[in-house]
Design an enzyme around this catalytic site. Sequence first.
Site, PDB file in Angstrom:
ATOM      1  N   HIS A  37       5.395   1.457   4.761  1.00  0.00           N
ATOM      2  CA  HIS A  37       4.720   0.851   3.852  1.00  0.00           C
ATOM      3  C   HIS A  37       4.186  -0.764   4.292  1.00  0.00           C
ATOM      4  CE1 HIS A  37       3.890   0.027  -0.569  1.00  0.00           C
ATOM      5  NE2 HIS A  37       4.017  -1.131  -0.105  1.00  0.00           N
ATOM      6  N   TYR A  91      -0.217  -2.626   4.193  1.00  0.00           N
ATOM      7  CA  TYR A  91      -0.577  -4.025   4.305  1.00  0.00           C
ATOM      8  C   TYR A  91      -1.293  -4.517   5.437  1.00  0.00           C
ATOM      9  CZ  TYR A  91       1.782  -4.059  -0.348  1.00  0.00           C
ATOM     10  OH  TYR A  91       1.968  -4.069  -1.675  1.00  0.00           O
ATOM     11  N   HIS A 146      -4.021   8.074  -5.125  1.00  0.00           N
ATOM     12  CA  HIS A 146      -3.655   6.589  -5.001  1.00  0.00           C
ATOM     13  C   HIS A 146      -4.085   6.227  -3.350  1.00  0.00           C
ATOM     14  CE1 HIS A 146      -1.579   2.815  -4.792  1.00  0.00           C
ATOM     15  NE2 HIS A 146      -0.846   3.283  -3.847  1.00  0.00           N
ATOM     16  N   PHE A 147      -3.235   6.926  -2.506  1.00  0.00           N
ATOM     17  CA  PHE A 147      -3.801   6.608  -1.002  1.00  0.00           C
ATOM     18  C   PHE A 147      -5.198   6.524  -0.829  1.00  0.00           C
ATOM     19  CE2 PHE A 147      -3.727   7.801   3.424  1.00  0.00           C
ATOM     20  CZ  PHE A 147      -2.601   7.093   3.749  1.00  0.00           C
ATOM     21  N   HIS A 148      -6.065   7.396  -1.389  1.00  0.00           N
ATOM     22  CA  HIS A 148      -7.129   7.389  -1.173  1.00  0.00           C
ATOM     23  C   HIS A 148      -8.090   6.201  -1.904  1.00  0.00           C
ATOM     24  CE1 HIS A 148      -6.471  11.264   0.479  1.00  0.00           C
ATOM     25  NE2 HIS A 148      -7.865  11.235   0.949  1.00  0.00           N
ATOM     26  N   ARG A 179       1.216  17.808  -3.566  1.00  0.00           N
ATOM     27  CA  ARG A 179       0.748  17.683  -2.460  1.00  0.00           C
ATOM     28  C   ARG A 179       0.997  18.346  -1.271  1.00  0.00           C
ATOM     29  NH1 ARG A 179       3.276  11.946  -0.509  1.00  0.00           N
ATOM     30  NH2 ARG A 179       5.243  12.019  -1.732  1.00  0.00           N
ATOM     31  N   ARG A 180       0.554  18.179  -0.257  1.00  0.00           N
ATOM     32  CA  ARG A 180       0.614  19.068   1.010  1.00  0.00           C
ATOM     33  C   ARG A 180       0.927  20.390   0.879  1.00  0.00           C
ATOM     34  NH1 ARG A 180       5.454  14.944   1.244  1.00  0.00           N
ATOM     35  NH2 ARG A 180       4.699  12.966   2.283  1.00  0.00           N
TER      36      ARG A 180
END
Length: 548
Positions: free
Chosen positions: A223, A227, A374-376, A439-440
């Site tokens: 995580h 950042y 969200h990640f993208h 996912r995956r």
Amino acid sequence: MDTAKGFDRRDTSLVLAHILFAFGALLIGGIAGLLQGLVRGGMIKLPYEIGYYQLLTAHGVLMALIFTTYFIIGFMYSGVAKSLGGYLLPISRKLGWLGFGLMSTGTIVATILILLNKATVLYTFYAPLKASPWFYVALVFVVVGSWMSGFGIFINYRYWKKVNQGKTTPIFTFMAVATMMMWIIATLGVAIEVLFQLIPWSFGWVETVNVVLSRTLFWYFGHPLVYFWLLPAYMCWYVIIPKVIGGKMFSDALARLSFIMFLLFSIPVGLHHQLMEPGITNVWKYVQVVLTFMVIIPSLMTAFSLFATFEQHGRSVGAKGLFGWLKKLPWNDVRFFAPFMGMLIFIPAGAGGIVNASHELNAVVHNTLWVTGHFHLTVATSVALTFFGVTYWLIPAMTGRVLTPKMHRLGIIQTLIWVVGMFFMSGSMHTVGLLGSPRRTAFTTYQDHPDAVLWMPYHVAMAIGGMILFIGVILMIVNIVMLLNAPKGYTEYPLAEVSEKAEQTPAIFERWGVWVGIVVVLILVAYAMPVTEMITNPGVGSKGFVTW
């Protein structure tokens, strides 16, 4: 020193090596991502020798780890050189090259192993999936190389403080130090995991691995990694964009405080990625969810500070009305437009992060394409677009060239293509994730199950978005080639000044011993008991699985 450019040629070489390697990784990772999207949408079938999960691993490692890390280090070295007198110390430059060499060696070895299908472990190298031991060794090279680069920044900073006693460190360097400090503390977790668990296990020196402990150590790093991507984008938003628009920073103190808060609260929050995992007591998950929500505060501070900067500049040049300042922003300047679109898209991206960190809502979306969407939005849009915007002035500033109007137009077009592509891809991921699509996973209709058939139009839209994004990758590579061959001339490295109305920056912000001490306390509060429980009650452990 080349006074025409304002940069030592040796520093230019170091920065460009990182930036160009980053975009090489982006291109290869983009090809893997395009093929992955086309397979998931049922639009192509891969040759027998290439596996879907192999592509997934290559896409994740090259784009999320390698592209970002190389770009960030190159960007930070350039800003440290500029803000601390115009050049790097020889020792910092040597450490930068040492770091580049170690990281490049690790990256090349890891990429070869992925392409040989020896390390298909889905980007996160999650136990009990087991890769070739040399893949994990290669990762050690990447991490240690990044440490060398971080030490180069620290040494340059300490030398400047010694020579300029009592002076406030230039804000870009302050932010670079905070970012690398967070990175080194965070990567200790994955270093311990790889050195003491995964390498002995993958070589066969031990038969089993403590899966819960290995995943906890990974997310201790995983995580803060988010950042590590975001803070250099924030550096651009806080320090570069005000200068690009012709304004000044709203507040130096507020910007530094936000980075200190990210340093404090970005590390002891990894368990919110493990909310659905057994083996971890709920009370410790709760503690880290609370700390996760603390990270929202510096993000909101950043949003306030940025839009205060925009409005303050707009008013200073005659803007009227509630939103008149918006008309005063340089929308046709790609150096502003690309990062601004990243800022704008970070609003829904941040909202999605709040959903993911909530225990009840996470139970709904945890293993679905919502998380991928969200990640993208975060790293592949907010961060990537900001990095693209930085590239359009960084390469000319470092090489003594100028951005032509044609390149501005191409940059605007590339940015719009990226936004449209991500709208289709990430929007479809979020929507179909709420419908339950996991996912995956490669293309499957689950034996024509009605729910899975309903998902397919969204998967096709994801593939279309992926194709549009790949056009954006190609156009970005073309733009970089044009930047390297742009007309010669002087391009300013845009570092903003602080508004005269801003409050004075407290000296305690540079008491790094205080902040690191607080970080250590927070880490102990968040991790000491759960990790002790995992070590003292390890269970039976797991043998390695190779499923490809």
